[in-house]
Scaffold this motif. Structure first.
Motif, PDB file in Angstrom:
ATOM      1  N   SER A   1      -5.090 -13.378   6.351  1.00 22.84           N
ATOM      2  CA  SER A   1      -5.951 -12.106   6.579  1.00 22.84           C
ATOM      3  C   SER A   1      -7.235 -11.757   5.895  1.00 22.84           C
ATOM      4  CB  SER A   1      -5.430 -11.083   6.798  1.00 22.84           C
ATOM      5  OG  SER A   1      -4.907 -10.448   5.864  1.00 22.84           O
ATOM      6  N   MET A   2      -8.259 -11.642   6.715  1.00 17.69           N
ATOM      7  CA  MET A   2      -8.803 -10.687   5.976  1.00 17.69           C
ATOM      8  C   MET A   2      -8.533  -9.839   4.585  1.00 17.69           C
ATOM      9  SD  MET A   2     -12.302  -8.952   6.990  1.00 17.69           S
ATOM     10  CE  MET A   2     -13.967 -10.116   7.281  1.00 17.69           C
ATOM     11  N   ALA A   3      -8.086  -8.894   4.552  1.00 13.78           N
ATOM     12  CA  ALA A   3      -7.837  -8.014   3.882  1.00 13.78           C
ATOM     13  C   ALA A   3      -6.631  -9.105   2.163  1.00 13.78           C
ATOM     14  CB  ALA A   3      -6.063  -7.087   4.087  1.00 13.78           C
ATOM     15  N   GLU A   4      -5.751 -10.249   3.115  1.00  8.20           N
ATOM     16  CA  GLU A   4      -5.973 -11.152   2.099  1.00  8.20           C
ATOM     17  C   GLU A   4      -6.068 -12.099   1.166  1.00  8.20           C
ATOM     18  OE1 GLU A   4      -2.579 -14.907   2.146  1.00  8.20           O
ATOM     19  OE2 GLU A   4      -2.243 -13.334   3.020  1.00  8.20           O
ATOM     20  N   GLY A   5      -7.363 -12.195   1.981  1.00  7.04           N
ATOM     21  CA  GLY A   5      -8.414 -12.777   1.278  1.00  7.04           C
ATOM     22  C   GLY A   5      -9.114 -11.960   0.116  1.00  7.04           C
ATOM     23  N   VAL A   6      -9.589 -10.822   0.315  1.00 10.27           N
ATOM     24  CA  VAL A   6     -10.455 -10.177  -0.423  1.00 10.27           C
ATOM     25  C   VAL A   6      -9.454  -9.327  -1.575  1.00 10.27           C
ATOM     26  CG1 VAL A   6     -11.488  -7.623  -0.774  1.00 10.27           C
ATOM     27  CG2 VAL A   6     -12.074  -9.405   1.452  1.00 10.27           C
ATOM     28  N   ASN A   7      -8.242  -9.068  -1.588  1.00 10.15           N
ATOM     29  CA  ASN A   7      -7.117  -8.492  -2.605  1.00 10.15           C
ATOM     30  C   ASN A   7      -7.214 -10.013  -3.069  1.00 10.15           C
ATOM     31  OD1 ASN A   7      -6.701  -5.822  -1.041  1.00 10.15           O
ATOM     32  ND2 ASN A   7      -5.140  -7.341   0.016  1.00 10.15           N
TER      33      ASN A   7
END
Length: 200
Positions: free
Chosen positions: A124-130
């Motif tokens: 997910s996008m959130a996982e990538g940014v995190n």
């Protein structure tokens, strides 16, 4: 005018065969974003949260992602879906998750050359940014950059000097994008539309 971005060659789009990836069903699964504005709309709330965690300007996080991916046009792909790797983080032997193999540009011996490399892939996008946040905070070589997080240029220069990227103009390119009309106009439209919630 849109700032000049380095050419990003097409990925080979091959995923390690023994770990097939699954991806969240979100708008960011699209192969590319239709415009810089669409890209900023999707990544901005995640960048806000990451910026709070790192104590940096969220504009820098969006600008770095824009530089690394050409405003979302060249995110490494797996079977037609996004790897959600917006920051060019490579997958070395310590990375236990999925990865994508792709061609990339590296600066060595005073010139750019094409090389094959493995990049981390996320669900997910959130996982990538995190993971970008975790990557910076877990690497001792980026300690100086984080200690200079209050100053945009010093933060980026320290990131570059620590070896985040091989491009000798990496910090300057991010600063130009952060100050660009393209990014400012995208954020202005988000504010006008009230589309600045924090990511869940």
């Amino acid at each position: 005018p849109m700032p000049q971005l380095p050419h990003r060659p097409q990925a080979t789009n091959t995923l390690t065969p023994h770990t097939p990836a699954t991806h969240a069903s979100t708008p960011a699964d699209a192969t590319i974003w239709a415009s810089p504005e669409d890209f900023v709309t999707d990544i901005w709330p995640h960048a806000q949260r990451a910026a709070q965690n790192l104590n940096v300007n969220p504009h820098l996080i969006v600008a770095q992602a824009a530089l690394e991916t050409g405003w979302g046009q060249h995110v490494p792909m797996t079977d037609g879906k996004s790897s959600f790797n917006f920051f060019g983080i490579k997958a070395d032997q310590r990375w236990p998750g999925h990865y994508v193999e792709r061609e990339t540009m590296e600066y060595e011996s005073n010139q750019f050359s094409r090389q094959q490399a493995r990049f981390r892939a996320y669900d997910s996008m959130a996982e990538g940014v995190n993971d970008f946040v975790d990557f910076l905070k877990s690497q001792p070589r980026y300690r100086n950059a984080l200690q200079n997080a209050h100053d945009d240029r010093n933060f980026l220069q320290a990131l570059q000097h620590a070896g985040y990227a091989t491009d000798p103009n990496y910090a300057d390119k991010i600063m130009r994008i952060a100050r660009s009309e393209t990014l400012q106009n995208s954020l202005t439209k988000l504010k006008e539309n009230g589309q600045l919630p924090l990511a869940s």
